[in-house]
Design a protein around this motif. Structure first.
Motif, PDB file in Angstrom:
ATOM      1  N   GLN A  52       0.817  -1.202   0.000  1.00 51.68           N
ATOM      2  CA  GLN A  52       0.000   0.000   0.000  1.00 51.68           C
ATOM      3  C   GLN A  52       0.859   1.264   0.000  1.00 51.68           C
ATOM      4  N   ARG A  56       0.938   4.189  -2.977  1.00 45.46           N
ATOM      5  CA  ARG A  56       0.747   5.628  -2.729  1.00 45.46           C
ATOM      6  C   ARG A  56       1.943   6.419  -3.244  1.00 45.46           C
ATOM      7  N   GLU A  91      -3.029  -8.777  -5.861  1.00 44.00           N
ATOM      8  CA  GLU A  91      -2.512  -7.594  -5.174  1.00 44.00           C
ATOM      9  C   GLU A  91      -1.065  -7.336  -5.554  1.00 44.00           C
TER      10      GLU A  91
END
Length: 297
Positions: A52, A56, A91
């Motif tokens: 994650q 970002r 993912e």
């Protein structure tokens, strides 16, 4: 016939890539150490938090060093195995694809820099050298289809693998053409391969060449790369010669491992048959057919 004890034969399988190995690589990546989430996630051994954070990060402006580092991280994170749960391929692929699609720069100097950075990072991985190549080869099909930038970096990596195996010094780490790659392959003495190489090392050679061939000479989806000025996406007029070299290697491996009753050796023989020779045979037949038609006309 070269004699070898059956117990001395290594398996093609390698240990799963562990989070501890990923951490060792990231800790040595100067470009990523200024990000707090990266340091915190390493302490927590939290793959999801890392993923994650890097996603970002891709929303901001990054330097070339940071982008190249993220290429490596995204590949290694894709490979990490976790005892608690299966790998989350969707993912992991999201990060890998996002990283290679961050920039569509196809300048040869950029491809060279990214390839060199990934090769240097591979050397930081705490594992046997051959295992490092196997790890990268597992992710290579995904890099090849991520985007044109990913494909050129992957082709550069595969060429570099073959260059290392053939002791060829490469100055610019970009793909040129299949003929040049085959020149490196055929410079390797097959008797040396049979006597001194592990099956793992031999697999790295044939897998790298198979991926290069299928992604260039046997792939019609390279228009963007051609328009960018890259060449070498056709089968060289020596398909028969390439086929003869790999047929000879295949037959020697089969003879040796028949006597050793090695299932792993037979798997390698089948790999050469299915991923190299059958395509080269088809190519040779098509070339002969086309030449015959022209002659008749």
């Amino acid at each position: 016939m070269i004699e070898e004890k059956k117990s001395d034969l290594p398996e093609l399988s390698v240990p799963g890539f562990k989070y501890e190995q990923l951490r060792e690589v990231i800790l040595r990546m100067r470009a990523l150490q200024r990000y707090s989430f990266c340091v915190e996630a390493q302490i927590d051994s939290n793959v999801g938090k890392l993923r994650q954070g890097f996603l970002r990060l891709l929303e901001d402006y990054l330097t070339l060093e940071e982008v190249a580092s993220l290429y490596t991280v995204s590949v290694l994170m894709f490979l990490v195995t976790e005892n608690e749960r299966p790998r989350q391929f969707d993912e992991r692929l999201e990060l890998l694809n996002a990283s290679f699609n961050y920039s569509d720069t196809l300048k040869p100097t950029m491809i060279h820099y990214a390839t060199i950075t990934m090769l240097d990072s591979l050397k930081l991985t705490p594992c046997e050298e051959e295992h490092g190549y196997i790890y990268m080869l597992e992710a290579m099909p995904h890099i090849l289809v991520a985007c044109d930038t990913g494909k050129m970096i992957a082709l550069g990596l595969l060429r570099a693998f073959i260059g290392a195996l053939s002791n060829t010094t490469l100055v610019l780490h970009i793909y040129r053409n299949l003929w040049e790659v085959y020149d490196m392959v055929q410079s390797i003495n097959q008797d040396t391969i049979l006597a001194d190489w592990s099956l793992c090392k031999t697999y790295i050679l044939v897998k790298s060449f198979a991926l290069l061939m299928s992604s260039t000479a046997l792939n019609s989806c390279n228009l963007g790369l051609r328009q960018a000025g890259y060449q070498g996406f056709q089968m060289p007029p020596i398909a028969a010669e390439i086929s003869e070299w790999f047929t000879a290697l295949r037959d020697k491996i089969e003879e040796k491992h028949t006597n050793l009753s090695s299932k792993t050796g037979f798997k390698l023989v089948r790999f050469i048959d299915q991923n190299i020779l059958r395509y080269l045979t088809e190519e040779s037949n098509e070339t002969t057919s086309e030449a015959g038609i022209e002659t008749v006309a």
